[in-house]
Design an enzyme around this catalytic site. Structure first.
Site, PDB file in Angstrom:
ATOM      1  N   CYS A  42     104.135  52.000  34.206  1.00 37.70           N
ATOM      2  CA  CYS A  42     105.199  52.078  35.193  1.00 37.70           C
ATOM      3  C   CYS A  42     105.920  50.740  35.213  1.00 37.70           C
ATOM      4  CB  CYS A  42     104.567  52.365  36.556  1.00 37.70           C
ATOM      5  SG  CYS A  42     105.694  53.121  37.675  1.00 37.70           S
TER       6      CYS A  42
ATOM      7  N   THR B  36      81.290  43.939  36.519  1.00 36.41           N
ATOM      8  CA  THR B  36      82.199  43.074  37.271  1.00 36.41           C
ATOM      9  C   THR B  36      81.506  41.772  37.664  1.00 36.41           C
ATOM     10  OG1 THR B  36      83.341  45.009  38.135  1.00 36.41           O
ATOM     11  CG2 THR B  36      83.644  42.953  39.357  1.00 36.41           C
TER      12      THR B  36
ATOM     13  N   ALA C 232      75.455  49.545  33.288  1.00 42.12           N
ATOM     14  CA  ALA C 232      74.622  50.652  32.782  1.00 42.12           C
ATOM     15  C   ALA C 232      75.295  52.012  32.885  1.00 42.12           C
ATOM     16  CB  ALA C 232      73.299  50.681  33.550  1.00 42.12           C
TER      17      ALA C 232
ATOM     18  N   THR D  58      66.862  40.548  46.389  1.00 41.36           N
ATOM     19  CA  THR D  58      65.847  41.492  45.894  1.00 41.36           C
ATOM     20  C   THR D  58      66.449  42.380  44.814  1.00 41.36           C
ATOM     21  OG1 THR D  58      64.763  41.436  48.023  1.00 41.36           O
ATOM     22  CG2 THR D  58      64.217  43.297  46.607  1.00 41.36           C
TER      23      THR D  58
HETATM   24  N1  PLP Z   1      84.869  45.631  32.108  1.00 37.27           N
HETATM   25  C1  PLP Z   1      85.295  46.760  31.529  1.00 37.27           C
HETATM   26  C2  PLP Z   1      85.932  46.708  30.179  1.00 37.27           C
HETATM   27  C3  PLP Z   1      85.164  47.999  32.180  1.00 37.27           C
HETATM   28  O1  PLP Z   1      85.601  49.109  31.595  1.00 37.27           O
HETATM   29  C4  PLP Z   1      84.549  48.016  33.457  1.00 37.27           C
HETATM   30  C5  PLP Z   1      84.418  49.293  34.202  1.00 37.27           C
HETATM   31  O2  PLP Z   1      85.359  50.018  34.401  1.00 37.27           O
HETATM   32  C6  PLP Z   1      84.108  46.810  34.019  1.00 37.27           C
HETATM   33  C7  PLP Z   1      84.283  45.643  33.316  1.00 37.27           C
HETATM   34  C8  PLP Z   1      83.438  46.776  35.348  1.00 37.27           C
HETATM   35  O3  PLP Z   1      82.124  47.223  35.242  1.00 37.27           O
HETATM   36  P1  PLP Z   1      81.294  47.716  36.530  1.00 37.27           P
HETATM   37  O4  PLP Z   1      81.911  49.017  36.945  1.00 37.27           O
HETATM   38  O5  PLP Z   1      79.895  47.878  36.020  1.00 37.27           O
HETATM   39  O6  PLP Z   1      81.410  46.662  37.557  1.00 37.27           O
END
Ligand code: PLP
Length: 384
Positions: A328, A74, A201, A238
């Site tokens: 939905c 994210t 990860a 950090t």
């Molecule tokens: N992008 C995709 C395609 C994902 O499947 C996910 C996780 O569900 C994310 C981004 C977000 O990653 P993270 O959970 O490491 O923030």
């Protein structure tokens, strides 16, 4: 009584590999120095981070300087998009309606600040319409294309190399959310015209709360997180030391045994598809499950039945963890934006099953047995 616990939600997260935990443990015990400290303790942990950076870079054929450790996918997606606007002068973003919310919501925020957003059309089975992408690229605006490598709900794969070539032709920046494919496919940054890639990860048996942004050395961005000088001044704070060590170990395990894992998981998926077809008349698969598709994900769609709203819950009660994928059309439950964009019939029951190298054929047999009991198909060949 539950006899078994079957985990088929590996696209949400995966269990950590024991080897990863082993690699992380010393950094929770004796190796505790702050990597920014110049004394012995700090120098050792700083070295561990730089070794991890080299390991990660090696597996995607990048320079270590192109790896910025983050808190996960994210943050990396946010960073790629927001830095493109802030530092690269991007005023137009091309994305798709089926991106992860880490991208979609970031782009929606940007649109409130005068960034033009175009959503590329999808083909009937949920692939990116490349002709439409090319049309959208024909603009004078400085453009970022943000398209995911594999969709986390339906598994459709993007022809990343072709999209990269289109971006090159029209002088656009290219960001691909590779959160579902990192550790599962070879991604070679020297062979693709790409500016940003992202990783979490925990999608390939590493720890949660850590990932990275790949940022091509060909472009220059400034800090997203202001603070200390960590991560070459781009992301203050950090470092998640043991997380980073675990991430590198997870990458190593994933790529050193990639062929074996791929073969195993693809076998699981094919077996599941066959068993579902044999046992459930009218079952279909959302997206391009038997075509260009991520081998860890299968989004099954069962014909309308009276268990619709309860099936996922009942599976859970019976020891099978999977994920909902409801389309939905109205009401308080917003459903899946991906299935809605695909125009999936909301009356059908859609379930995403996702696999890992730890998934067994016995897990699949058990799941088929439970689905059969719950949907009552084998007895009457109907969904009651
Ligand atoms: N992008 C995709 C395609 C994902 O499947 C996910 C996780 O569900 C994310 C981004 C977000 O990653 P993270 O959970 O490491 O923030």
């Amino acid at each position: 009584m539950i006899h078994q616990k079957v985990y088929l939600d590996n696209a949400a997260t995966t269990p950590m590999a024991p080897e990863v935990i082993e690699a992380m443990l010393p950094y929770m015990k004796e190796e505790f120095g702050n990597p920014s400290s110049t004394h012995y303790f700090g120098r050792r942990t700083k070295a561990a981070i730089e070794t991890a950076r080299k390991v990660v870079a090696k597996y995607i054929n990048a320079n270590p300087s192109e790896i910025i450790f983050t808190s996960g996918g994210t943050e990396a997606d946010n960073m790629a998009i927001n830095c493109s606007i802030k530092d690269l002068g991007v005023t137009h973003i091309i994305t798709s309606p089926i991106e992860h919310h880490a991208v979609l919501h970031t782009v929606e925020e940007a649109s409130k600040n005068n960034i033009r957003v175009s959503y590329v059309k999808l083909t009937t089975n949920g692939h990116i319409d490349l002709d439409n992408l090319e049309q959208l690229l024909q603009t004078k605006d400085k453009t970022l294309v943000s398209l995911m490598h594999a969709n986390n709900e339906i598994g459709n794969l993007l022809p990343m190399k072709n999209v990269g070539e289109l971006c090159k032709k029209y002088n656009a920046y290219f960001h691909s959310d590779t959160v579902q494919t990192m550790g599962h496919y070879i991604i070679d940054t020297q062979k693709i015209h790409i500016h940003f890639l992202t990783c979490g990860a925990h999608k390939f048996h590493g720890p949660k709360g850590v990932g990275f942004l790949y940022k091509s050395d060909k472009i220059k961005i400034n800090a997203m997180m202001h603070g200390g000088a960590q991560e070459r001044n781009l992301r203050g704070g950090t470092e998640n030391l043991y997380g980073i060590v675990g991430l590198a170990k997870a990458m190593e395990l994933a790529y050193e045994h990639l062929d074996t894992h791929m073969k195993h998981v693809q076998g699981i998926k094919s077996y599941f598809i066959e068993k579902l077809k044999q046992n459930f008349p009218g079952v279909t698969f959302n997206g391009d499950a038997e075509g260009s598709s991520l081998y860890t994900v299968l989004n099954a769609s069962f014909p309308p039945n009276d268990k619709k709203d309860m099936l996922l819950f009942m599976l859970d009660i019976n020891g099978v963890a999977a994920s909902g994928g409801s389309a939905c059309s109205s009401g308080s439950n917003k459903g899946s934006h991906v299935l809605t964009a695909l125009g999936v019939n909301p009356e059908r029951t859609n379930i995403r099953f996702s696999f890992s190298r730890y998934t067994t054929l016995q897990d699949i047999d058990y799941t088929i047995q439970k689905l059969t009991e719950l949907l009552g198909v084998t007895a009457e060949k109907s969904y009651g």
